[in-house]
Design an enzyme around this catalytic site. Structure first.
Site, short mmCIF file in Angstrom:
data_model
loop_
_atom_site.label_atom_id
_atom_site.label_comp_id
_atom_site.label_asym_id
_atom_site.label_seq_id
_atom_site.Cartn_x
_atom_site.Cartn_y
_atom_site.Cartn_z
N VAL A 1 78.72 -68.83 31.59
CA VAL A 1 78.57 -70.14 32.24
C VAL A 1 77.80 -70.00 33.55
O VAL A 1 77.93 -70.84 34.45
CB VAL A 1 79.94 -70.84 32.43
CG1 VAL A 1 80.57 -71.18 31.10
CG2 VAL A 1 80.89 -70.00 33.28
N HIS B 1 80.46 -79.01 34.21
CA HIS B 1 79.74 -78.37 33.11
C HIS B 1 80.51 -77.23 32.42
O HIS B 1 80.70 -77.24 31.20
CB HIS B 1 78.43 -77.75 33.63
CG HIS B 1 77.62 -78.63 34.50
ND1 HIS B 1 76.78 -79.59 34.02
CD2 HIS B 1 77.50 -78.69 35.86
CE1 HIS B 1 76.16 -80.19 35.02
NE2 HIS B 1 76.59 -79.67 36.14
N ASP B 2 80.91 -76.24 33.23
CA ASP B 2 81.41 -74.99 32.64
C ASP B 2 82.74 -75.19 31.92
O ASP B 2 83.04 -74.50 30.94
CB ASP B 2 81.55 -73.93 33.74
CG ASP B 2 80.22 -73.62 34.40
OD1 ASP B 2 79.17 -74.02 33.85
OD2 ASP B 2 80.22 -72.97 35.46
N ASP C 1 82.79 -73.44 37.56
CA ASP C 1 83.24 -72.17 36.97
C ASP C 1 84.74 -72.00 37.23
O ASP C 1 85.47 -71.51 36.37
CB ASP C 1 82.51 -70.99 37.61
CG ASP C 1 81.00 -71.12 37.57
OD1 ASP C 1 80.36 -70.43 36.79
OD2 ASP C 1 80.47 -71.96 38.34
N ASP D 1 79.50 -67.55 37.61
CA ASP D 1 78.93 -67.49 38.97
C ASP D 1 79.74 -68.47 39.84
O ASP D 1 79.24 -69.46 40.34
CB ASP D 1 77.43 -67.82 38.97
CG ASP D 1 77.10 -69.20 38.43
OD1 ASP D 1 77.85 -69.72 37.57
OD2 ASP D 1 76.10 -69.80 38.88
C1 BDR Z 1 75.32 -74.99 35.83
O1 BDR Z 1 74.76 -74.51 37.06
C2 BDR Z 1 75.77 -74.19 37.97
O2 BDR Z 1 75.51 -74.77 39.21
C3 BDR Z 1 77.07 -74.68 37.39
O3 BDR Z 1 78.11 -73.80 37.72
C4 BDR Z 1 76.80 -74.73 35.91
O4 BDR Z 1 77.10 -73.51 35.30
C5 BDR Z 1 74.93 -76.43 35.64
O5 BDR Z 1 73.55 -76.57 35.65
CA CA Z 2 78.34 -71.79 36.49
#
Ligand code: BDR
Ligand code: CA
Length: 311
Positions: A122, A240-241, A15, A10
């Site tokens: 992700v 994160h991703d 990402d 997304d």
């Molecule tokens: C996740 O939420 C999204 O905002 C980020 O892309 C990540 O995948 C983190 O909570």
């Molecule tokens: Ca994401």
């Protein structure tokens, strides 16, 4: 051995970094990407994904997926996010998503495969759950999913829930109970591997298109996190991703526990919570390798190394 991967995204600033790592890592072959409602509307996620691929010269196909969560039309959709903006600050693309819909492409591609493609979702799990619902045999064709999502100690969209699971808890419930082997990279891991302004300076010094773009995405994230959910270390952000993709390349970058995980879909306060049975009280078999630890220096070294590459 080079691993084939499909990213379900997304896009979104983190990402975008994950996509660049997947595309540029010599250890991965990026078969394609599917997009899903999440950080921004799905059509924007698609445009952003194509912009990222154009920017680093990648031709991998992009297939637009679900524009709504499975059963919650009242999803409080972000149009513009402080952490992601809306459109990524890269030139507009001339490419289009392929006409084949994301969910159908996932089904066709996995069913035609030798069962050797790792799926890396992700974003919210809507595309993946829809594909598993439409084609239950898919379970035998996905060797592993490495999912960014979930949280044990604290949420980021609510007190209990992490964003990707919160957007579509019913989809996440289908996925974790599907029987596909799962490694999950939750906030508990990603918040221990923070990218700083100094790291951004290092990306800029590396100077490749991927590294410079990563610097600008991470700087935007740092501003957004400072404004909305400051990290324990000032001027830092989780990416994160990207950690999920690095865990496909080198599993030792995260430390997991094999536990039973389910998703709350009926909670008044806890909708979208990943309920983690660390104490083995549910009597249910483990279904998820859940990451509570991370090797942060290794993660950073991987990002610097891979994003210094060009196509
Ligand atoms: C996740 O939420 C999204 O905002 C980020 O892309 C990540 O995948 C983190 O909570
Ligand atoms: Ca994401």
């Amino acid at each position: 051995m080079v691993k084939k991967v499909i990213l379900d995204v997304d896009t979104g600033t983190d990402d975008a970094i994950a996509l660049m790592i997947a595309a540029l890592s010599p250890d991965l072959e990026l078969v394609g990407a599917t997009t899903v409602i999440g950080n921004v509307p799905c059509v924007v996620c698609t445009e952003n994904t194509l912009r990222v691929f154009d920017h680093i010269g990648i031709q991998a196909p992009v297939h637009q997926g679900m524009v709504e969560p499975m059963v919650r039309p009242d999803f409080d959709r972000p149009e513009v996010s402080v952490i992601h903006g809306r459109f990524l600050p890269l030139p507009e693309t001339n490419r289009k998503a392929t006409s084949l819909k994301g969910v159908d492409w996932l089904i066709d591609t996995f069913m035609a495969s030798d069962g050797d493609i790792t799926l890396v979702p992700v974003g919210p799990l809507t595309n993946v759950a829809m594909a598993l619902r439409k084609c239950p045999e898919l379970v035998n064709k996905i060797p592993e999913m490495v999912i960014m999502g979930g949280a044990h100690h604290y949420g980021n969209r609510s007190a209990s829930a992490e964003f990707n699971i919160w957007v579509d808890p019913e989809a996440a419930k289908v996925v974790v109970n599907s029987g596909v082997p799962i490694r999950m990279v939750p906030l508990d891991a990603t918040h221990q591997a923070l990218t700083s302004l100094d790291d951004c300076a290092k990306f800029r010094e590396i100077g490749t298109p991927a590294a410079v773009a990563a610097a600008s995405f991470a700087e935007q994230r740092i501003k957004g996190y400072n404004a909305t959910q400051p990290m324990k270390i000032k001027d830092t952000t989780p990416v994160h991703d990207a950690l999920a993709v690095c865990a496909v390349i080198d599993p030792s970058v995260i430390k997991t526990e094999f536990i039973h995980v389910d998703v709350e879909t009926k909670g008044e306060l806890t909708d979208g919570r990943t309920v983690c049975d660390f104490a083995k009280r549910s009597g249910k078999e483990p279904n998820v390798h859940f990451a509570m630890g991370v090797d942060s220096p290794k993660f950073k070294a991987m990002m610097f190394d891979i994003l210094s590459r060009t196509t």
